[in-house]
Scaffold this active site. Sequence first.
Site, short mmCIF file in Angstrom:
data_model
loop_
_atom_site.label_atom_id
_atom_site.label_comp_id
_atom_site.label_asym_id
_atom_site.label_seq_id
_atom_site.Cartn_x
_atom_site.Cartn_y
_atom_site.Cartn_z
N CYS A 297 0.82 -1.22 0.00
CA CYS A 297 0.00 0.00 0.00
C CYS A 297 0.85 1.27 0.00
CB CYS A 297 -0.91 0.02 1.21
SG CYS A 297 -1.58 -1.59 1.62
N CYS B 228 -13.62 -0.16 7.48
CA CYS B 228 -12.60 -0.62 6.54
C CYS B 228 -12.66 0.20 5.25
CB CYS B 228 -12.84 -2.08 6.16
SG CYS B 228 -13.03 -3.19 7.57
N HIS C 152 -9.21 2.48 -1.97
CA HIS C 152 -7.77 2.24 -1.78
C HIS C 152 -7.19 1.42 -2.93
CE1 HIS C 152 -3.97 1.49 0.02
NE2 HIS C 152 -4.27 0.41 0.70
#
Lengths: 384, 135
Positions: A83, A206, A333
């Site tokens: 990430c 989340c 994301h």
Amino acid sequence: MGRIGIIGVGHTKFGKRNDASLRELAFEAYSSALDDADIVSSRIDGSVVCSATHYDKQRSPAGVVAEYLGLNPQPTFNVEAACASSAVGLRTAWALITSGLHDVMAVVGVQKMTELSSEEIQELMGRAGDVMWESPFGTTMPAYYAMYATAHMAKYGTTEEQMALVTVKNRKYGSKNPNAMFQKPITADEVLKSRPVSAPLKLFDCCANADGAACLIIANAEKAKKLTDRPVWIAGLGLASSPMSLAGRKGPLTSFDVTKNAAKAAYQMAGVGPNDVDVAEVHDSFSITEILNYEDLGFAKPGSGTRLLEKGETELGGKIPVNTDGGLIAKGHPVGATGASQLFALTKQLRNEAGSAQVDGAKIGLAQNIGGIGMYSAVTILKA
Amino acid sequence: MGFEKFGRFGYVSQTKINPLLSYLEKGQIAATKCKKCGRTYFPPRADCLDCRHSAIEWVVLDGKSNLITFTNVFFAPPVFQPETPYLLGLAELTNGLRVFAPISPAVDKEQLKPGLELSLKVAKGSGDNLYYWLE
């Protein structure tokens, strides 16, 4: 060391991008970064393509991305740090320019996740940790962060209600960011009633998998001043690592040493401290992560990150506005693009171009980007 | 070959620390100890981090441990989904080393909290899989 400046930034719409392939997403972000810098592609003398390549069907995607962007025969390669790929890509490009090997580079963060079935994504998620000693027990990304949440709750009395405030804040700002995956605000009640994922984390604690790209064009001081009248300077770069296995980490698991170490390096290089930061982008992969990040970056004392939230100190108008573009929780994301997306937002802030999310008079911005389950953390400080 | 038998579902088949499986078969949990400097490792390591020696011996652990943190997993990788919800924990052993392990479903999850005393015991998975869990 000469200064390195960001001279152009680009960002795609994040989310389920059924309309575009990996290379096309990269092109959208790259092309808008060139427009933003007002330069032509031939000015770019190298590219760093940042993605978590295990999500890509394309093997070694830098090859096809550079071809599609028209960046042959200049050097190109992939940087992968889960990430944190594009924050580490920026560090790499910074070093290449500082060394004198390059003058102007494109850092392209890109990820295409929805090409995979949810089964494939879940299978990959199961191998996010140590595959020899932890994955064989059925670990997941949320499970690791949930274990930090459990520890923080036990030690400091942090509650699920307080964690929900992160999602409420970030979704509120996401509703004002046209590039965000989630365009609607959410209530604390909706967060608290969402289905359990890995206790105490629930669905809306989340962030979501997404497709998207973000691009940064960076240049040495001489070129930056020649090519633009509004460079944003890279003032501090901190990167640290931590054991990948949870069992290899020390302490009560109520903070990330990896972020503390990266922050220390970045603050030292930039010659600033947490109180000097005007606006921040932190890695809110989960609601609890944002709270831990406040503490690990020095915005709050250990255990008191939730108080910043309750007092509105990380809202626009507060002491240190955080994730005013919606963060990972609202934007989605797309793993490899997230670090560059944070720096896109900070660049806009420091140029006073952030619109309704603008922090008045922002001069110093900080981005913090965690890789995977916390084995990498990058802190980048920008100055106007 | 053979280490894929470790865990509920193993991913790694080839390693130097295969003897762990023989201990698990005997109902024991063992760590490795560097023959040169005496540093003990759990999970076991074939190579000493401190002195870079790879001559190791195996030492059986008593399994006494204190829980550091835990989670209850509802959404899992496909191969584990049928077993949900299940508990995962991180605990500290008496020698100061840490273990990441499932928590036995026999443990009352309402009682779980950091500091709780648990015991690391050998567990049997499906087929001939072997691992350890906290109970």
